[in-house]
Design an enzyme around this catalytic site. Sequence first.
Site, PDB file in Angstrom:
ATOM      1  N   ALA A  24       0.826  -1.218   0.000  1.00 43.98           N
ATOM      2  CA  ALA A  24       0.000   0.000   0.000  1.00 43.98           C
ATOM      3  C   ALA A  24       0.858   1.265   0.000  1.00 43.98           C
ATOM      4  CB  ALA A  24      -0.921   0.000   1.214  1.00 43.98           C
ATOM      5  N   ASN A  31       3.838  -3.098   9.467  1.00 45.86           N
ATOM      6  CA  ASN A  31       2.437  -3.035   9.055  1.00 45.86           C
ATOM      7  C   ASN A  31       2.165  -1.667   8.428  1.00 45.86           C
ATOM      8  OD1 ASN A  31      -0.467  -2.909   9.047  1.00 45.86           O
ATOM      9  ND2 ASN A  31      -0.501  -4.438  10.681  1.00 45.86           N
ATOM     10  N   HIS A  74       0.383 -15.758   7.623  1.00 44.78           N
ATOM     11  CA  HIS A  74       1.141 -14.699   8.313  1.00 44.78           C
ATOM     12  C   HIS A  74       0.638 -14.507   9.732  1.00 44.78           C
ATOM     13  CE1 HIS A  74      -2.512 -12.461   7.242  1.00 44.78           C
ATOM     14  NE2 HIS A  74      -2.137 -11.498   8.078  1.00 44.78           N
ATOM     15  N   GLU A 126      -2.590 -11.442  33.762  1.00 49.15           N
ATOM     16  CA  GLU A 126      -1.741 -12.627  33.919  1.00 49.15           C
ATOM     17  C   GLU A 126      -0.560 -12.325  34.839  1.00 49.15           C
ATOM     18  OE1 GLU A 126      -0.738 -14.752  30.377  1.00 49.15           O
ATOM     19  OE2 GLU A 126      -2.833 -15.195  29.898  1.00 49.15           O
ATOM     20  N   HIS A 132       3.674 -19.334  27.399  1.00 41.44           N
ATOM     21  CA  HIS A 132       2.578 -20.179  26.909  1.00 41.44           C
ATOM     22  C   HIS A 132       1.936 -19.531  25.696  1.00 41.44           C
ATOM     23  CE1 HIS A 132       0.793 -17.303  29.747  1.00 41.44           C
ATOM     24  NE2 HIS A 132      -0.303 -17.372  29.012  1.00 41.44           N
ATOM     25  N   VAL A 145     -21.897 -13.515  22.641  1.00 44.34           N
ATOM     26  CA  VAL A 145     -22.722 -12.325  22.440  1.00 44.34           C
ATOM     27  C   VAL A 145     -23.396 -11.905  23.746  1.00 44.34           C
ATOM     28  CG1 VAL A 145     -22.942 -12.494  19.939  1.00 44.34           C
ATOM     29  CG2 VAL A 145     -24.421 -13.899  21.397  1.00 44.34           C
ATOM     30  N   GLU A 173     -22.642 -13.362  27.249  1.00 45.39           N
ATOM     31  CA  GLU A 173     -21.186 -13.368  27.370  1.00 45.39           C
ATOM     32  C   GLU A 173     -20.621 -11.948  27.431  1.00 45.39           C
ATOM     33  OE1 GLU A 173     -23.014 -15.135  25.331  1.00 45.39           O
ATOM     34  OE2 GLU A 173     -22.445 -17.249  25.477  1.00 45.39           O
TER      35      GLU A 173
HETATM   36  O1  LIG Z   1     -29.704 -18.503  23.382  1.00 41.33           O
HETATM   37  P1  LIG Z   1     -29.460 -18.464  21.895  1.00 41.33           P
HETATM   38  O2  LIG Z   1     -30.091 -17.274  21.242  1.00 41.33           O
HETATM   39  O3  LIG Z   1     -29.795 -19.753  21.207  1.00 41.33           O
HETATM   40  O4  LIG Z   1     -27.883 -18.295  21.749  1.00 41.33           O
HETATM   41  C1  LIG Z   1     -27.174 -17.096  21.602  1.00 41.33           C
HETATM   42  O5  LIG Z   1     -27.111 -16.358  22.816  1.00 41.33           O
HETATM   43  C2  LIG Z   1     -26.434 -17.000  23.899  1.00 41.33           C
HETATM   44  C3  LIG Z   1     -26.365 -16.036  25.079  1.00 41.33           C
HETATM   45  O6  LIG Z   1     -25.630 -14.877  24.778  1.00 41.33           O
HETATM   46  C4  LIG Z   1     -25.033 -17.472  23.482  1.00 41.33           C
HETATM   47  O7  LIG Z   1     -24.495 -18.251  24.517  1.00 41.33           O
HETATM   48  C5  LIG Z   1     -25.076 -18.280  22.190  1.00 41.33           C
HETATM   49  O8  LIG Z   1     -23.755 -18.567  21.779  1.00 41.33           O
HETATM   50  C6  LIG Z   1     -25.798 -17.471  21.120  1.00 41.33           C
HETATM   51  O9  LIG Z   1     -25.863 -18.213  19.919  1.00 41.33           O
HETATM   52  O1  LIG Z   2      -4.689  -6.140  11.344  1.00 39.37           O
HETATM   53  P1  LIG Z   2      -5.763  -6.764  10.502  1.00 39.37           P
HETATM   54  O2  LIG Z   2      -5.489  -8.187  10.144  1.00 39.37           O
HETATM   55  O3  LIG Z   2      -6.118  -5.920   9.282  1.00 39.37           O
HETATM   56  O4  LIG Z   2      -7.068  -6.722  11.420  1.00 39.37           O
HETATM   57  C1  LIG Z   2      -7.531  -7.764  12.222  1.00 39.37           C
HETATM   58  O5  LIG Z   2      -6.741  -7.937  13.409  1.00 39.37           O
HETATM   59  C2  LIG Z   2      -6.699  -6.819  14.298  1.00 39.37           C
HETATM   60  C3  LIG Z   2      -5.899  -7.209  15.519  1.00 39.37           C
HETATM   61  O6  LIG Z   2      -6.488  -8.269  16.238  1.00 39.37           O
HETATM   62  C4  LIG Z   2      -8.114  -6.363  14.687  1.00 39.37           C
HETATM   63  O7  LIG Z   2      -8.028  -5.144  15.391  1.00 39.37           O
HETATM   64  C5  LIG Z   2      -8.990  -6.142  13.436  1.00 39.37           C
HETATM   65  O8  LIG Z   2     -10.307  -5.859  13.837  1.00 39.37           O
HETATM   66  C6  LIG Z   2      -8.961  -7.407  12.588  1.00 39.37           C
HETATM   67  O9  LIG Z   2      -9.744  -7.229  11.428  1.00 39.37           O
END
Ligand SMILES: O=P(O)(O)O[C@H]1O[C@H](CO)[C@@H](O)[C@H](O)[C@H]1O
Ligand SMILES: O=P(O)(O)O[C@H]1O[C@H](CO)[C@@H](O)[C@H](O)[C@H]1O
EC number: 2.7.7.12
Lengths: 351, 351
Positions: A61, A77, A166, A182, A299, A317, A320
Site C-alpha cells: 500500500a 504493518n 502470516h 496474567e 505459553h 454475544v 457473554e
Molecule cells: O440462546 P441463543 O439465542 O440460542 O444463543 C445465543 O445467545 C447466547 C447467550 O448470549 C449465546 O451463549 C449463544 O452462543 C448465542 O448463539
Molecule cells: O490487522 P488486521 O489483520 O487488518 O485486522 C484484524 O486484526 C486486528 C488485531 O487483532 C483487529 O483489530 C482487526 O479488527 C482485525 O480485522
Amino acid sequence: TAPFLASEHQHIRYNPLQDEWVLVSAHRMKRPWQGQVEPSLLETVPRHDPRNPLCPGATRANGEVNPHYDGTFLFDNDFPALQPDAPSPGPSDHPLFQAKAARGVCKVLCFHPWSDVTLPLMSIPEIRTVIDVWASVTEDLGAQYPWVQIFENKGAMMGCSNPHPHCQVWASSFLPDIAQREERSQQAYQSQHGEPLLMEYGRQELLRKERLVLTSEHWLVLVPFWAVWPFQTLLLPRRHVRRLPELTPAERDDLALIMKKLLTKYDNLFETSFPYSMGWHGAPTGSEAGANWDHWQLHAHYYPPLLRSATVRKFMVGYEMLAQAQRDLTPEQVKTRSILGPLFSPISSKD
Amino acid sequence: TAPFLASEHQHIRYNPLQDEWVLVSAHRMKRPWQGQVEPSLLETVPRHDPRNPLCPGATRANGEVNPHYDGTFLFDNDFPALQPDAPSPGPSDHPLFQAKAARGVCKVLCFHPWSDVTLPLMSIPEIRTVIDVWASVTEDLGAQYPWVQIFENKGAMMGCSNPHPHCQVWASSFLPDIAQREERSQQAYQSQHGEPLLMEYGRQELLRKERLVLTSEHWLVLVPFWAVWPFQTLLLPRRHVRRLPELTPAERDDLALIMKKLLTKYDNLFETSFPYSMGWHGAPTGSEAGANWDHWQLHAHYYPPLLRSATVRKFMVGYEMLAQAQRDLTPEQVKTRSILGPLFSPISSKD
Ligand SMILES: O=P(O)(O)O[C@H]1O[C@H](CO)[C@@H](O)[C@H](O)[C@H]1O
Ligand SMILES: O=P(O)(O)O[C@H]1O[C@H](CO)[C@@H](O)[C@H](O)[C@H]1O
C-alpha cells in the site's frame, strides 16, 4: 438430589490465570441451530498473486516492493494501530476520563512465500524458521518495549483479511490489559505457593490426564479447565521458560512438531482449514526485563471460534458480553469420541 | 513533537466501570478492507410462521403450544444454560481447579406477535409494554436470584437464531463476572467520591457534550469515553435509579421514546436492521437486595458489531483476545458527520 456430573450439570469454573469465571452448561449442545452459518472456507487461493501485498515481489500500500523472499518475511504493518512517536494526551482532568500515551510498533510476519499453505501444511524446518523469527522479534522489539504481542488471526471468520500465511507482532509501551491480569495472577500465585502457577498447572494436568490433547518431550497441549472457546487449547513448555528467546534448539524443533500435530488435529476436526486466533504470552520485556519474572511461564493460547461444524461458530454475544463467558460443552468432553470423533480423541500421555 | 489530537494519535483509555483499558487508534479506519463481509441482512421475514417456535400458536421444541398472545409473551427457554436444581460440584481439591454451583432460570421474552417487526418499528405503547415486563421479571426473578440479566441479541451476526423480536432473561445464583467488576468499581468510586460513579459520569458528559447521542427529559444516550465497539452506546437515567422496577411511569414512557429514537438512528446509520447485543445492569437482587446499593446506577449497554457498513463488522480477534481491546475510530468521531452521516450527527443537548 442427583450426584454432580460436569457433563450434565451446569456450574461455573475459575480461570486463575486471567481471574475470570466461565459458565459451563454442557447440555446446551443439544439445542437445534437455525442461526447464521459462515461462508464455506474452501476457496482456492492462488500460490502466487502479484496483487497480494503479502506475496514475494508484490507492491504494498505504501509503494514499497517486497523482496523475492523464500523463507519468512518480516516488515512494518502499513496500517499500524501503534506508532513509535505518538504524543501524550497529557494529564487527565477527571478520574472518569483517563487517557494515557500509547506508543509502539506493528509488524507483519509472512510464514512462507506461498499463499496456499498454512502452518500445518508447512514442513517442520519451515515451522522451525517461524519459531526462530518469533524468538528474535521478541528479543529485538523487547529491547525497547515492555510487551511484544505475537498473534495470528487465521481464517476470514477471525477477521483475517489476507489468506497468505502470516501473523502479526504488536509491541507496546504499556502492558496490555490481559498481560496485566496474567502478571497479577502469576505474581500472587508465586508468592502464595512458591512456584509458578503454570508449572504447577501443567504438572496437575499431566497427572489428571482429563484434558490433555498432545504431549511431547518438551511440550504439553491441553484444553484448560477454564476454557471459554469450545476447542480452546493452551500450549506449554514442560521446562520453566519465561520467554520465547530462552527456548533451546531442541525445544524449538519439538515445538514445530507439536504445533504441526495440533493444527492438523484442528484441521481434521471439522475437515476445514480451522480458523483461530492464537498468540504468545511470556514475561514482560523492555527496561524492566532484568527484574525477577520467575513467576511467569511462557505459553500460547489458541482460541478457535467453531462449535458444531466448519460453518457453525460459537457466538460470544449477549450473556457473554454483558454477564459472563459461557460454554456449551465441558473441556473434558472435548476429548471424548462422541463429540469430537477419533481425530481429537484421548491420547496416551508420554508420562 | 506535534500536539496531541485524539483523532490522529493513538492512546489508551480507561473504563472505570469495568476496570479495563482500550487502545484507541483512529487512523486505522484508513486501511483497505478485503476481509469477510457478512451475508446481507435484508431477508424477508414472514409476519407469521406456524413453524417458528416464537410465534403465537406455534408448537415449541418441548411440545408446548404458545398462546395466541397479542402483546408480549414470556416463557421458559427450552434449552436453558441455567437450571434451578443443578447439584453442586462440591469443594475444589486444588486452587487451580475451582468450580462452584450455578443455578438459575433462563426465559425468553417475545416483544410482539409479529415476526417482521423490531423494537424501532414498534409503537411507543408497545415498547412501553416491553419495559414493564423487563421491570416485572426483574422483580419476580430478583426475589430469589442475586442477578437477573436481561439481554437482546439482535441479528444473525450476533448469534440470534430467530428473527422474531425477542430478548432473553437469565437469572443466576451467582454474580456474573462483569456484574462483579461493575460492583467493585461503583463501590470503590462511591466510597472515594461520595456519589455514584455513573451519576457523576452522566453529569460530566452533559457538560462536555462531546459524546452525547440523545438526551430527553429523563434519559441520556452517549458513546462512552471508553467505548470498545465502534458504535457502542450507554443509556442512563438522569435520576439516581438502582433497578428497572424503580422507574416511574413517566420515566418508562420516556425510555420507550428514547429507545425508539436510538434504534432508528442505528438502523439509519448503515440503512440496515442494525445488529447488536444489548442488556441492562442494575443493582444486585436476591436475598441481599435490601442492603445498601446506592453506589449502583441503572444502565443499559448497546454493543453493535458493525464498523464500516451493513456488511463489514469489527473483528475483536487476535490482539483484542490476547492483549487488549482496540478500536479504529475515537468515541468523539462517532458524532462527526464525516464518519457517520447526518443521521448520527451532533445533537443539541436539552440542557
Ligand atoms: O440462546 P441463543 O439465542 O440460542 O444463543 C445465543 O445467545 C447466547 C447467550 O448470549 C449465546 O451463549 C449463544 O452462543 C448465542 O448463539
Ligand atoms: O490487522 P488486521 O489483520 O487488518 O485486522 C484484524 O486484526 C486486528 C488485531 O487483532 C483487529 O483489530 C482487526 O479488527 C482485525 O480485522
